[in-house]
Write a protein that holds these residues in place. Structure first.
Motif, PDB file in Angstrom:
ATOM      1  N   ILE A   1      14.613  78.054 -69.701  1.00  0.00           N
ATOM      2  CA  ILE A   1      13.928  79.108 -68.942  1.00  0.00           C
ATOM      3  C   ILE A   1      13.279  80.112 -69.887  1.00  0.00           C
ATOM      4  CG2 ILE A   1      14.336  81.115 -67.444  1.00  0.00           C
ATOM      5  CD1 ILE A   1      16.405  79.403 -65.950  1.00  0.00           C
TER       6      ILE A   1
ATOM      7  N   ARG B   1       9.212  80.865 -70.857  1.00  0.00           N
ATOM      8  CA  ARG B   1       8.618  82.209 -70.843  1.00  0.00           C
ATOM      9  C   ARG B   1       7.901  82.502 -72.158  1.00  0.00           C
ATOM     10  NH1 ARG B   1       9.167  87.203 -72.526  1.00  0.00           N
ATOM     11  NH2 ARG B   1      10.954  86.683 -73.856  1.00  0.00           N
TER      12      ARG B   1
ATOM     13  N   LYS C   1       5.307  76.993 -69.803  1.00  0.00           N
ATOM     14  CA  LYS C   1       6.077  76.049 -68.984  1.00  0.00           C
ATOM     15  C   LYS C   1       5.989  74.615 -69.489  1.00  0.00           C
ATOM     16  CE  LYS C   1       4.353  77.284 -64.946  1.00  0.00           C
ATOM     17  NZ  LYS C   1       4.133  77.301 -63.483  1.00  0.00           N
TER      18      LYS C   1
ATOM     19  N   TYR D   1       8.796  73.749 -72.104  1.00  0.00           N
ATOM     20  CA  TYR D   1      10.139  74.261 -71.842  1.00  0.00           C
ATOM     21  C   TYR D   1      11.239  73.427 -72.505  1.00  0.00           C
ATOM     22  CZ  TYR D   1      11.375  70.803 -68.178  1.00  0.00           C
ATOM     23  OH  TYR D   1      11.699  69.659 -67.492  1.00  0.00           O
TER      24      TYR D   1
ATOM     25  N   ASP E   1      14.978  79.681 -58.645  1.00  0.00           N
ATOM     26  CA  ASP E   1      13.554  79.969 -58.659  1.00  0.00           C
ATOM     27  C   ASP E   1      12.884  79.461 -59.934  1.00  0.00           C
ATOM     28  OD1 ASP E   1      11.103  81.242 -57.743  1.00  0.00           O
ATOM     29  OD2 ASP E   1      11.488  82.772 -59.266  1.00  0.00           O
ATOM     30  N   LYS E   2      13.451  79.800 -61.089  1.00  0.00           N
ATOM     31  CA  LYS E   2      12.831  79.439 -62.369  1.00  0.00           C
ATOM     32  C   LYS E   2      12.881  77.934 -62.639  1.00  0.00           C
ATOM     33  CE  LYS E   2      11.792  83.656 -63.536  1.00  0.00           C
ATOM     34  NZ  LYS E   2      10.367  84.110 -63.552  1.00  0.00           N
TER      35      LYS E   2
ATOM     36  N   HIS F   1      12.912  75.578 -60.438  1.00  0.00           N
ATOM     37  CA  HIS F   1      11.915  74.944 -59.573  1.00  0.00           C
ATOM     38  C   HIS F   1      10.525  75.163 -60.157  1.00  0.00           C
ATOM     39  CE1 HIS F   1       9.022  74.796 -56.193  1.00  0.00           C
ATOM     40  NE2 HIS F   1       9.772  73.785 -55.790  1.00  0.00           N
ATOM     41  N   ASP F   2      10.303  76.334 -60.693  1.00  0.00           N
ATOM     42  CA  ASP F   2       9.000  76.681 -61.241  1.00  0.00           C
ATOM     43  C   ASP F   2       8.604  75.787 -62.420  1.00  0.00           C
ATOM     44  OD1 ASP F   2       6.675  78.349 -61.305  1.00  0.00           O
ATOM     45  OD2 ASP F   2       7.493  79.364 -63.065  1.00  0.00           O
ATOM     46  N   ILE F   3       9.584  75.399 -63.248  1.00  0.00           N
ATOM     47  CA  ILE F   3       9.253  74.548 -64.401  1.00  0.00           C
ATOM     48  C   ILE F   3       9.399  73.057 -64.091  1.00  0.00           C
ATOM     49  CG2 ILE F   3       9.845  76.328 -66.085  1.00  0.00           C
ATOM     50  CD1 ILE F   3      12.473  74.932 -66.608  1.00  0.00           C
TER      51      ILE F   3
ATOM     52  N   ARG G   1      12.778  73.764 -53.300  1.00  0.00           N
ATOM     53  CA  ARG G   1      12.846  75.211 -53.480  1.00  0.00           C
ATOM     54  C   ARG G   1      13.843  75.809 -52.492  1.00  0.00           C
ATOM     55  NH1 ARG G   1      10.135  79.337 -55.741  1.00  0.00           N
ATOM     56  NH2 ARG G   1       8.359  78.074 -56.435  1.00  0.00           N
TER      57      ARG G   1
END
Length: 333
Positions: free
Chosen positions: A154, A158, A162, A165, A304-305, A307-309, A315
């Protein structure tokens, strides 16, 4: 019965073949990892709280305690039916929740507390993530998939974007916290960095050659749940009295720790057969950064994070999506 053993991936199949059928009401097989992050379970075991709450419902509960290192082994054992309840960081639980939706429907039971995990190094050149190179080796309990690796991913997303990662997965090595701590303190091995957890991180920091690079609290925006307990929908639904006794035992154990920190520290030493001094362990239990609570904190940051990557396909709308309903009585996030 308690088994203090490390289960290697290659040996899991043999271990699971011993018991793959679900137990009937009145039996529960629990597995925990190593460290003070499992203090709530140590208190539950030491005070026989599951048995206590079972008797209040008119059943005698047979409890089997196991010690396993690494989320991969935990998850495989749970899905194979060799264990009823397992424990690991929030990311491994979320991975199983994501992959078993509509099938085993794995969800979390309760938090085991909020505590920071430190990325440590004995390499004086490593002060930030940008300083890590292919020559460094990062020890984690479950490389690429465990709590520490996912937390690192994560932060890596950042810092580096992404798409990158997994940047540090290729220099990560799966190693139990006790062994990684020894390697970091002694030096001279390929392991020069360790994403550690209490009490091991504090033990390592007593060595003048070891320093902190990063805290999980920095990554997650504040105090956050470290470990959780989780199980399948089948065990939850088929064993309502056993499940209720277990959850009530966890709540009482957390209350006991907050009210009796010195006694709780002694419990950790006794149950985990730790060689750490009582004073050292009490200092950790009393650390204001650490909160032994069954209430999840900032667990949704992971949902959240990740799922984002792209680690999680599904979700979650809130933390309640991946916790069983008994936990709703407590505050959560």
């Amino acid at each position: 019965m308690r088994f203090a053993s490390l289960i290697a991936t290659t040996a899991i199949a043999a271990a699971l073949s011993l018991s793959t059928s679900a137990h009937a009401e009145g039996q529960i097989r629990i597995a925990q990892q190593f460290g003070i992050g499992y203090l709530i379970l140590d208190v539950v075991q030491d005070q026989k709280l599951i048995e206590k709450y079972g008797k209040q419902q008119g059943i005698d509960i047979k409890v089997e305690w196991n010690s396993i290192s690494g989320a991969t082994a935990m998850n495989e054992a749970l899905l194979a039916g060799a264990l009823d309840v397992v424990s690991a960081g929030v990311p491994p639980m979320l991975t199983l929740w994501d992959r078993t939706r509509g099938r085993q429907n794995v969800k979390a039971i309760a938090s085991l507390g909020s505590m920071p995990n430190y990325l440590l190094s004995n390499n004086p050149k490593v002060r930030t993530l940008q300083d890590l190179s292919d020559k460094d080796r990062i020890a984690v309990p479950a490389a690429g998939v465990g709590y520490q690796s996912r937390t690192l991913q994560i932060e890596t997303a950042r810092v580096f974007g992404k798409a990158d990662y997994k940047r540090f997965d290729n220099i990560s090595v799966s190693l139990p916290h006790p062994d990684a701590t020894v390697a970091l303190i002694s030096g001279g091995s390929e392991i020069n960095t360790h994403f550690s957890s209490p009490p091991f991180q504090y033990q390592a920091l007593e060595n003048k050659n070891v320093h902190k690079v990063l805290s999980s609290y920095d990554i997650l925006g504040g105090p956050a749940t470290f470990n959780v307990l989780y199980t399948t929908q089948k065990f939850h639904d088929d064993n309502p009295k056993t499940y209720k006794a277990f959850y009530n035992a966890l709540v009482e154990a957390a209350q006991f720790i907050r009210a009796n920190k010195a006694k709780a520290a002694d419990t950790f030493i006794r149950v985990q057969k730790s060689k750490l001094s009582p004073e050292f362990v009490r200092k950790i239990v009393e650390d204001p950064e650490i909160d032994f609570t069954v209430s999840p904190q900032r667990s949704y940051v992971y949902a959240d994070k990740l799922h984002d990557i792209g680690v999680l396909k599904n979700r979650a709308a809130s933390w309640k999506d991946y916790f069983f309903e008994e936990a709703y009585a407590q505050p959560g996030s």
